[in-house]
Design a protein around this motif. Sequence first.
Motif, PDB file in Angstrom:
ATOM      1  N   ARG A 185       0.843  -1.206   0.000  1.00 16.70           N
ATOM      2  CA  ARG A 185       0.000   0.000   0.000  1.00 16.70           C
ATOM      3  C   ARG A 185       0.875   1.252   0.000  1.00 16.70           C
ATOM      4  NH1 ARG A 185      -3.765   0.248   4.906  1.00 16.70           N
ATOM      5  NH2 ARG A 185      -1.876   1.049   5.863  1.00 16.70           N
ATOM      6  N   GLN A 186       1.952   1.230   0.773  1.00 13.24           N
ATOM      7  CA  GLN A 186       2.869   2.368   0.826  1.00 13.24           C
ATOM      8  C   GLN A 186       3.552   2.592  -0.522  1.00 13.24           C
ATOM      9  OE1 GLN A 186       3.286   4.625   3.168  1.00 13.24           O
ATOM     10  NE2 GLN A 186       4.870   5.707   2.025  1.00 13.24           N
ATOM     11  N   ARG A 187       4.039   1.510  -1.153  1.00 12.02           N
ATOM     12  CA  ARG A 187       4.693   1.636  -2.469  1.00 12.02           C
ATOM     13  C   ARG A 187       3.727   2.205  -3.505  1.00 12.02           C
ATOM     14  NH1 ARG A 187       7.868  -0.191   0.745  1.00 12.02           N
ATOM     15  NH2 ARG A 187       7.945   2.008   1.174  1.00 12.02           N
ATOM     16  N   ALA A 188       2.471   1.775  -3.449  1.00 16.80           N
ATOM     17  CA  ALA A 188       1.470   2.284  -4.391  1.00 16.80           C
ATOM     18  C   ALA A 188       1.225   3.778  -4.160  1.00 16.80           C
ATOM     19  CB  ALA A 188       0.169   1.498  -4.263  1.00 16.80           C
ATOM     20  N   TYR A 189       1.158   4.183  -2.894  1.00 14.14           N
ATOM     21  CA  TYR A 189       0.995   5.600  -2.569  1.00 14.14           C
ATOM     22  C   TYR A 189       2.169   6.410  -3.101  1.00 14.14           C
ATOM     23  CZ  TYR A 189       1.213   9.878   0.125  1.00 14.14           C
ATOM     24  OH  TYR A 189       1.330  11.197   0.479  1.00 14.14           O
ATOM     25  N   GLU A 190       3.392   5.920  -2.864  1.00 16.28           N
ATOM     26  CA  GLU A 190       4.581   6.625  -3.353  1.00 16.28           C
ATOM     27  C   GLU A 190       4.557   6.734  -4.875  1.00 16.28           C
ATOM     28  OE1 GLU A 190       7.660   4.223  -1.685  1.00 16.28           O
ATOM     29  OE2 GLU A 190       7.436   5.080   0.319  1.00 16.28           O
ATOM     30  N   HIS A 191       4.149   5.668  -5.530  1.00 17.02           N
ATOM     31  CA  HIS A 191       4.073   5.666  -6.987  1.00 17.02           C
ATOM     32  C   HIS A 191       3.066   6.706  -7.483  1.00 17.02           C
ATOM     33  CE1 HIS A 191       3.886   4.113 -11.076  1.00 17.02           C
ATOM     34  NE2 HIS A 191       2.574   4.175 -10.956  1.00 17.02           N
ATOM     35  N   ARG A 192       1.877   6.737  -6.865  1.00 16.48           N
ATOM     36  CA  ARG A 192       0.865   7.724  -7.274  1.00 16.48           C
ATOM     37  C   ARG A 192       1.361   9.134  -7.053  1.00 16.48           C
ATOM     38  NH1 ARG A 192      -2.378   4.238  -4.394  1.00 16.48           N
ATOM     39  NH2 ARG A 192      -2.569   5.734  -2.684  1.00 16.48           N
ATOM     40  N   ALA A 204       4.033   9.969  -9.649  1.00 13.30           N
ATOM     41  CA  ALA A 204       3.402  10.109 -10.963  1.00 13.30           C
ATOM     42  C   ALA A 204       2.687  11.452 -11.069  1.00 13.30           C
ATOM     43  CB  ALA A 204       2.428   8.965 -11.209  1.00 13.30           C
ATOM     44  N   ARG A 205       1.995  11.837 -10.019  1.00 14.90           N
ATOM     45  CA  ARG A 205       1.289  13.116 -10.012  1.00 14.90           C
ATOM     46  C   ARG A 205       2.290  14.270 -10.146  1.00 14.90           C
ATOM     47  NH1 ARG A 205      -0.783  13.097  -5.073  1.00 14.90           N
ATOM     48  NH2 ARG A 205      -2.128  11.375  -5.611  1.00 14.90           N
ATOM     49  N   GLU A 206       3.402  14.199  -9.396  1.00 13.47           N
ATOM     50  CA  GLU A 206       4.417  15.256  -9.453  1.00 13.47           C
ATOM     51  C   GLU A 206       5.075  15.330 -10.827  1.00 13.47           C
ATOM     52  OE1 GLU A 206       7.070  14.320  -6.265  1.00 13.47           O
ATOM     53  OE2 GLU A 206       5.653  14.989  -4.719  1.00 13.47           O
ATOM     54  N   PRO A 261      -0.403  10.442 -15.892  1.00 16.90           N
ATOM     55  CA  PRO A 261      -1.750  10.053 -15.459  1.00 16.90           C
ATOM     56  C   PRO A 261      -1.658   9.177 -14.211  1.00 16.90           C
ATOM     57  CG  PRO A 261      -1.406   9.514 -17.782  1.00 16.90           C
ATOM     58  CD  PRO A 261      -0.102   9.991 -17.242  1.00 16.90           C
ATOM     59  N   GLU A 262      -2.664   9.266 -13.356  1.00 14.68           N
ATOM     60  CA  GLU A 262      -2.614   8.519 -12.095  1.00 14.68           C
ATOM     61  C   GLU A 262      -2.585   7.009 -12.317  1.00 14.68           C
ATOM     62  OE1 GLU A 262      -5.121   8.368  -7.996  1.00 14.68           O
ATOM     63  OE2 GLU A 262      -4.524  10.301  -8.814  1.00 14.68           O
ATOM     64  N   ASP A 263      -3.146   6.540 -13.414  1.00 14.58           N
ATOM     65  CA  ASP A 263      -3.153   5.103 -13.665  1.00 14.58           C
ATOM     66  C   ASP A 263      -1.949   4.642 -14.488  1.00 14.58           C
ATOM     67  OD1 ASP A 263      -3.892   6.274 -16.042  1.00 14.58           O
ATOM     68  OD2 ASP A 263      -5.547   4.900 -16.442  1.00 14.58           O
ATOM     69  N   ALA A 264      -0.953   5.516 -14.656  1.00 12.75           N
ATOM     70  CA  ALA A 264       0.253   5.144 -15.402  1.00 12.75           C
ATOM     71  C   ALA A 264       1.045   4.101 -14.626  1.00 12.75           C
ATOM     72  CB  ALA A 264       1.126   6.376 -15.646  1.00 12.75           C
ATOM     73  N   VAL A 265       1.630   3.181 -15.355  1.00 11.17           N
ATOM     74  CA  VAL A 265       2.492   2.173 -14.751  1.00 11.17           C
ATOM     75  C   VAL A 265       3.918   2.481 -15.180  1.00 11.17           C
ATOM     76  CG1 VAL A 265       3.055  -0.279 -14.633  1.00 11.17           C
ATOM     77  CG2 VAL A 265       0.672   0.442 -14.792  1.00 11.17           C
TER      78      VAL A 265
END
Length: 110
Positions: free
Chosen positions: A35-42, A45-47, A51-55
């Motif tokens: 969950r933390q890694r996903a938050y960091e990724h989002r 990505a935002r910064e 797009p928020e759904d970018a991988v």
Amino acid sequence: MTGRTRKPENCLWCGRPVADAPLGRRRRYCRRSCRQRAYEHRTLAREAGLPEDAVVLTADEASAVADRAFEVRCAAEDVATAVGEGAGPEELAPLCADLVRLARAAERLR
């Protein structure tokens, strides 16, 4: 719960199975670290203006995904060849089990 059985979910970060929560909403991640890694990724990505759904994968991760897809294709070709040659269930069973194992591993993005 409404009596319907819920399909087992996979972690949105690592792809591992997620234990079903007895009450409340469904879990999306298998562990707090995912969950933390996903938050960091989002956040990153935002910064970066993505797009928020970018991988975003490193070159090594992208290569590993391609390698797993290749392994699945090879295993599927092995099954197709065995079927074409008239292989019996005793020969097809381990080939199919290997194909399923590789396909599950290929579902992981990381």
